[in-house]
Design an enzyme around this catalytic site. Structure first.
Site, PDB file in Angstrom:
ATOM      1  N   ARG A  33     -14.147  12.513   5.083  1.00 17.80           N
ATOM      2  CA  ARG A  33     -13.579  13.204   6.258  1.00 17.80           C
ATOM      3  C   ARG A  33     -13.958  14.665   6.219  1.00 17.80           C
ATOM      4  O   ARG A  33     -14.164  15.298   7.240  1.00 17.80           O
ATOM      5  CB  ARG A  33     -12.058  13.042   6.289  1.00 17.80           C
ATOM      6  CG  ARG A  33     -11.562  11.746   6.904  1.00 17.80           C
ATOM      7  CD  ARG A  33     -12.214  10.512   6.302  1.00 17.80           C
ATOM      8  NE  ARG A  33     -11.666   9.269   6.810  1.00 17.80           N
ATOM      9  CZ  ARG A  33     -10.658   8.603   6.234  1.00 17.80           C
ATOM     10  NH1 ARG A  33     -10.165   9.016   5.082  1.00 17.80           N
ATOM     11  NH2 ARG A  33     -10.192   7.504   6.784  1.00 17.80           N
ATOM     12  N   ASP A  71     -16.579   6.600   3.984  1.00 15.98           N
ATOM     13  CA  ASP A  71     -15.565   6.145   4.946  1.00 15.98           C
ATOM     14  C   ASP A  71     -16.213   6.145   6.327  1.00 15.98           C
ATOM     15  O   ASP A  71     -17.432   6.370   6.444  1.00 15.98           O
ATOM     16  CB  ASP A  71     -14.306   7.033   4.880  1.00 15.98           C
ATOM     17  CG  ASP A  71     -13.037   6.244   5.188  1.00 15.98           C
ATOM     18  OD1 ASP A  71     -12.961   5.665   6.297  1.00 15.98           O
ATOM     19  OD2 ASP A  71     -12.136   6.195   4.330  1.00 15.98           O
ATOM     20  N   HIS A 126     -13.507   0.460   7.065  1.00 13.40           N
ATOM     21  CA  HIS A 126     -13.731   1.886   6.787  1.00 13.40           C
ATOM     22  C   HIS A 126     -15.213   2.151   6.506  1.00 13.40           C
ATOM     23  O   HIS A 126     -15.552   2.948   5.634  1.00 13.40           O
ATOM     24  CB  HIS A 126     -12.882   2.353   5.591  1.00 13.40           C
ATOM     25  CG  HIS A 126     -11.435   2.608   5.949  1.00 13.40           C
ATOM     26  ND1 HIS A 126     -10.982   3.815   6.418  1.00 13.40           N
ATOM     27  CD2 HIS A 126     -10.360   1.792   5.925  1.00 13.40           C
ATOM     28  CE1 HIS A 126      -9.681   3.744   6.650  1.00 13.40           C
ATOM     29  NE2 HIS A 126      -9.291   2.526   6.367  1.00 13.40           N
ATOM     30  N   ASP A 130      -9.011  -1.664   2.120  1.00 16.37           N
ATOM     31  CA  ASP A 130      -7.803  -1.384   2.904  1.00 16.37           C
ATOM     32  C   ASP A 130      -8.088  -1.432   4.405  1.00 16.37           C
ATOM     33  O   ASP A 130      -9.220  -1.236   4.842  1.00 16.37           O
ATOM     34  CB  ASP A 130      -7.239   0.001   2.541  1.00 16.37           C
ATOM     35  CG  ASP A 130      -8.259   1.119   2.757  1.00 16.37           C
ATOM     36  OD1 ASP A 130      -9.439   0.888   2.428  1.00 16.37           O
ATOM     37  OD2 ASP A 130      -7.888   2.190   3.252  1.00 16.37           O
ATOM     38  N   GLU A 131      -7.028  -1.684   5.164  1.00 13.31           N
ATOM     39  CA  GLU A 131      -7.002  -1.518   6.622  1.00 13.31           C
ATOM     40  C   GLU A 131      -8.239  -2.110   7.315  1.00 13.31           C
ATOM     41  O   GLU A 131      -8.908  -1.444   8.092  1.00 13.31           O
ATOM     42  CB  GLU A 131      -6.882  -0.022   6.973  1.00 13.31           C
ATOM     43  CG  GLU A 131      -5.631   0.605   6.403  1.00 13.31           C
ATOM     44  CD  GLU A 131      -5.518   2.097   6.712  1.00 13.31           C
ATOM     45  OE1 GLU A 131      -4.441   2.509   7.169  1.00 13.31           O
ATOM     46  OE2 GLU A 131      -6.487   2.848   6.486  1.00 13.31           O
ATOM     47  N   TRP A 142      -0.899   1.557  -2.796  1.00  9.95           N
ATOM     48  CA  TRP A 142      -0.540   2.696  -1.923  1.00  9.95           C
ATOM     49  C   TRP A 142       0.558   2.310  -0.957  1.00  9.95           C
ATOM     50  O   TRP A 142       1.302   3.160  -0.503  1.00  9.95           O
ATOM     51  CB  TRP A 142      -1.766   3.237  -1.184  1.00  9.95           C
ATOM     52  CG  TRP A 142      -2.331   2.364  -0.090  1.00  9.95           C
ATOM     53  CD1 TRP A 142      -2.986   1.182  -0.249  1.00  9.95           C
ATOM     54  CD2 TRP A 142      -2.301   2.614   1.316  1.00  9.95           C
ATOM     55  NE1 TRP A 142      -3.376   0.667   0.969  1.00  9.95           N
ATOM     56  CE2 TRP A 142      -2.969   1.539   1.953  1.00  9.95           C
ATOM     57  CE3 TRP A 142      -1.792   3.647   2.110  1.00  9.95           C
ATOM     58  CZ2 TRP A 142      -3.118   1.453   3.351  1.00  9.95           C
ATOM     59  CZ3 TRP A 142      -1.942   3.564   3.490  1.00  9.95           C
ATOM     60  CH2 TRP A 142      -2.604   2.483   4.093  1.00  9.95           C
ATOM     61  N   TYR A 172       0.648  10.955  -2.067  1.00 10.51           N
ATOM     62  CA  TYR A 172      -0.327  11.406  -1.072  1.00 10.51           C
ATOM     63  C   TYR A 172      -0.125  12.910  -0.859  1.00 10.51           C
ATOM     64  O   TYR A 172       0.741  13.344  -0.099  1.00 10.51           O
ATOM     65  CB  TYR A 172      -0.162  10.611   0.228  1.00 10.51           C
ATOM     66  CG  TYR A 172      -0.959   9.314   0.250  1.00 10.51           C
ATOM     67  CD1 TYR A 172      -1.198   8.598  -0.925  1.00 10.51           C
ATOM     68  CD2 TYR A 172      -1.489   8.810   1.438  1.00 10.51           C
ATOM     69  CE1 TYR A 172      -1.940   7.432  -0.910  1.00 10.51           C
ATOM     70  CE2 TYR A 172      -2.234   7.628   1.453  1.00 10.51           C
ATOM     71  CZ  TYR A 172      -2.449   6.948   0.281  1.00 10.51           C
ATOM     72  OH  TYR A 172      -3.180   5.779   0.292  1.00 10.51           O
ATOM     73  N   TRP A 192      -6.338  12.822   1.052  1.00 11.61           N
ATOM     74  CA  TRP A 192      -7.093  12.419   2.249  1.00 11.61           C
ATOM     75  C   TRP A 192      -7.316  13.677   3.071  1.00 11.61           C
ATOM     76  O   TRP A 192      -6.382  14.463   3.268  1.00 11.61           O
ATOM     77  CB  TRP A 192      -6.307  11.368   3.041  1.00 11.61           C
ATOM     78  CG  TRP A 192      -6.067  10.135   2.230  1.00 11.61           C
ATOM     79  CD1 TRP A 192      -4.920   9.777   1.594  1.00 11.61           C
ATOM     80  CD2 TRP A 192      -7.021   9.098   1.954  1.00 11.61           C
ATOM     81  NE1 TRP A 192      -5.093   8.580   0.930  1.00 11.61           N
ATOM     82  CE2 TRP A 192      -6.369   8.141   1.139  1.00 11.61           C
ATOM     83  CE3 TRP A 192      -8.357   8.875   2.304  1.00 11.61           C
ATOM     84  CZ2 TRP A 192      -7.008   6.984   0.671  1.00 11.61           C
ATOM     85  CZ3 TRP A 192      -8.985   7.730   1.846  1.00 11.61           C
ATOM     86  CH2 TRP A 192      -8.330   6.802   1.055  1.00 11.61           C
ATOM     87  N   THR A 193      -8.541  13.867   3.564  1.00 17.29           N
ATOM     88  CA  THR A 193      -8.885  15.213   4.020  1.00 17.29           C
ATOM     89  C   THR A 193      -9.149  15.326   5.522  1.00 17.29           C
ATOM     90  O   THR A 193      -9.858  16.233   5.951  1.00 17.29           O
ATOM     91  CB  THR A 193     -10.105  15.727   3.222  1.00 17.29           C
ATOM     92  OG1 THR A 193     -11.181  14.804   3.396  1.00 17.29           O
ATOM     93  CG2 THR A 193      -9.787  15.845   1.749  1.00 17.29           C
ATOM     94  N   GLU A 194      -8.544  14.410   6.309  1.00 15.28           N
ATOM     95  CA  GLU A 194      -8.717  14.523   7.758  1.00 15.28           C
ATOM     96  C   GLU A 194      -8.449  15.939   8.264  1.00 15.28           C
ATOM     97  O   GLU A 194      -9.182  16.473   9.084  1.00 15.28           O
ATOM     98  CB  GLU A 194      -7.771  13.564   8.487  1.00 15.28           C
ATOM     99  CG  GLU A 194      -8.184  12.106   8.450  1.00 15.28           C
ATOM    100  CD  GLU A 194      -7.627  11.344   7.257  1.00 15.28           C
ATOM    101  OE1 GLU A 194      -7.240  11.987   6.257  1.00 15.28           O
ATOM    102  OE2 GLU A 194      -7.595  10.104   7.316  1.00 15.28           O
TER     103      GLU A 194
HETATM  104  C1  ACM Z   1      -5.275   4.251   2.469  1.00 18.61           C
HETATM  105  O1  ACM Z   1      -4.552   5.266   2.521  1.00 18.61           O
HETATM  106  N1  ACM Z   1      -5.756   3.703   3.578  1.00 18.61           N
HETATM  107  C2  ACM Z   1      -5.596   3.627   1.206  1.00 18.61           C
END
Ligand code: ACM
Length: 546
Positions: free
Chosen positions: A186, A215, A289, A347-348, A414, A437, A489-491
């Site tokens: 990100r 990602d 992702h 994930d996701e 997580w 986080y 996480w660096t959004e």
């Molecule tokens: C995550 O925060 N999607 C692992």
């Protein structure tokens, strides 16, 4: 026990002599009894009277296999003091003379394990003994924290008395996985910035750097066989998230945003980490992702033409060439990273394209898979089987539990699943988004803080109170909890100083969670030690939260 304790005749008759020393110590001038401020707090500390004076003539004596560690410690003491301490290799470092820092692996203390150490500061010598180089290294990190906080200055400081209080420390970590994750997709951080983070991790005795290299928003590692991964995948138009491009160091004049690490960069960072006893766990996200990769190589996407945002693109499990692509990528990754773990994300995963794909539906019928969750699990198992044939161990996020866990896979919890995975005999790493986080707000003064996701509020005290052992996990399974890590996480985090601001001091608290004994948790005492530690971070130029 270390020889130096005997040679300096401190505590051979522990209880009696200890009592005498205590009585004596209580009458000493206050300067000698300044409370220690070591983070993470050591397992065992004794405070005899006295002190050791570091001088330009102090020598470091190291057993031959510890020469590099000796040089490392000398370098860490050089900037602030200006002393160029001589490192002498000696196969019998114990015969060193006065005014010496002695490094030796002749420890017989079986409590220390693979990373523990004993550190004894006495009037004429400082001795670090440990069964391993890692232990000696961590003893060196503690040694720095015994000196005045100015020792962390990156410039020479005058007028400071470089004295350490006499002490005997026996110390070892509670957990073997003490990590921090950095998302460089990100936002791209330079190699030098990543190395700064590794330095800060080493200072806190953290030993796993989880490098989120891939990602939707960027592919950050050169892969020789597939150059488009970085030619196309490392760049995007605009910074995104409504951020100001000027807030970033990774914005080009042509409006392209991003960057990547060459394989030479990666080798340099791996060597840098190894010298600090840090293992790097690279993460290559699949099957979701993965838009950065799939925009570069759309032939491996399911439904490349589907009319949905790129972020929902997924790899196509019905295309055998796609698995060859992933194996080729991972082969290059394995040649770069010597550690045993490979994180494959998991994930996701958006499953709409698999639902709509006749080829995927046919694959599911052929493999007797009831739903797309089982298809996801089948996908991960294909990769896991290949990964373990290469002698590596697969790590994935909580969702790899869906539809059945691949044998030997490590679950990174997580959003849950850690307890269940441990009870099923799998190793787990805890990084629940409620406590670990570190990109979430750390104060409720939202107006004063840089923008962050609102989902959770994670103040320092909450990180400090975290226990990596999931509630209710029976003792018999607790050894499956390898440890815990912070995630960044660096959004919303477009520069390295901002990243430091989010990490510190919360990472200091987390280091104590993963290193120190659970019974030693003491919030007022941590706050007292942190006040000193923040001066150290200031000396290092770390942009921490106040
Ligand atoms: C995550 O925060 N999607 C692992």
């Amino acid at each position: 026990m270390c020889w130096s304790l005997i040679s300096e005749k401190f505590v051979t008759q522990k209880s009696f002599v200890g009592l005498l020393l205590f009585a004596w110590a209580t009458t000493l001038p206050a300067a000698d009894q300044t409370p220690l401020a070591i983070i993470p707090v050591p397992q065992q500390v004794e405070r005899p009277a006295g002190s050791f004076q570091l001088t330009p003539a102090t020598r470091i004596y190291a057993a031959p296999e510890l020469r590099e560690t000796g040089e490392f410690i000398a370098a860490q003491l050089r900037s602030a003091t200006g002393y160029s301490l001589k490192v002498e290799t000696s196969s019998d470092a114990r015969r060193a003379d006065l005014n010496a820092i002695i490094l030796t692996t002749t420890s017989t203390n079986t409590q220390l394990g693979a990373e523990g150490y004993e550190l004894t500061v006495a009037a004429h010598s400082v001795v670090i003994c440990a069964p391993t180089t890692a232990g000696i290294f961590y003893g060196g990190q503690t040694l720095r924290q015994l000196l005045p906080p100015e020792i962390f200055s990156t410039n020479q400081v005058s007028g400071v008395n470089w004295q350490m209080p006499a002490v005997h420390i026996a110390d070892w970590p509670r957990f073997s996985w003490r990590g921090q994750m950095l998302d460089v997709s990100r936002h791209f951080y330079t190699k030098a910035e990543v190395e700064t983070l590794l330095d800060l991790m080493a200072l806190h005795k953290l030993n796993v750097f989880h490098w989120h290299l891939v990602d939707n928003q960027g592919w950050r590692i050169e892969i020789k066989k597939y150059p488009r991964l970085t030619q196309v995948g490392a760049w995007r138009k605009g910074i995104g998230w409504g951020l100001d491009p000027k807030a970033s160091t990774a914005y080009r004049a042509d409006g392209q945003y991003g960057g990547f690490y060459t394989q030479t960069d990666i080798r340099d960072v791996v060597a840098y980490a190894t010298a600090r006893h840090i293992t790097i766990v690279p993460e290559i996200e699949l099957p979701g992702h993965s838009a950065a990769a799939l925009l570069a190589y759309p032939q491996f996407a399911d439904y490349p033409g589907t009319n949905h945002p790129a972020n929902y693109m997924v790899y196509d499990p019905a295309n055998p060439e796609m698995f060859h692509f992933l194996e080729d990528v991972l082969t290059e990754i394995f040649a770069l990273f010597p550690g045993k773990y490979i994180h494959i994300g998991g994930d996701e995963v958006a499953k709409t394209d698999w639902k709509n794909s006749p080829a995927c539906q046919a694959l599911m019928r052929r493999e007797h898979l009831k739903n797309e969750e089982e298809l996801q699990s089948w996908f991960i198992r294909q990769i896991a089987t290949w990964v373990s044939a290469q002698g590596k161990t697969l790590v994935g996020w909580s969702e790899i539990l869906q539809g059945g866990l691949a044998p030997d896979a490590v679950v990174m919890d997580w959003i849950g699943g850690g307890k269940e995975a441990a009870e099923a005999g799998h190793d787990v790493v805890m990084t629940p988004l409620t406590h670990c986080y570190l990109n979430y707000y750390q104060s409720t003064n939202f107006a004063a803080e840089p923008r962050a996701p609102l989902k959770h509020y994670i103040p320092l005290a909450k990180v400090y109170a975290f226990d990596p052992i999931p509630a209710g996990l029976p003792a018999a399974f607790q050894s499956h909890v390898l440890g815990a890590q912070g995630c960044l996480w660096t959004e919303w985090i477009a520069s390295f100083p901002h990243a430091e601001y989010m990490l510190f001091p919360r990472l200091c608290a987390l280091s104590e969670v993963v290193w120190s004994a659970k019974a030693s948790r003491d919030w007022p005492d941590f706050q007292r030690r942190l006040a000193v530690h923040l001066v150290r971070l200031d000396e290092l130029g770390v942009n921490h939260h106040p």
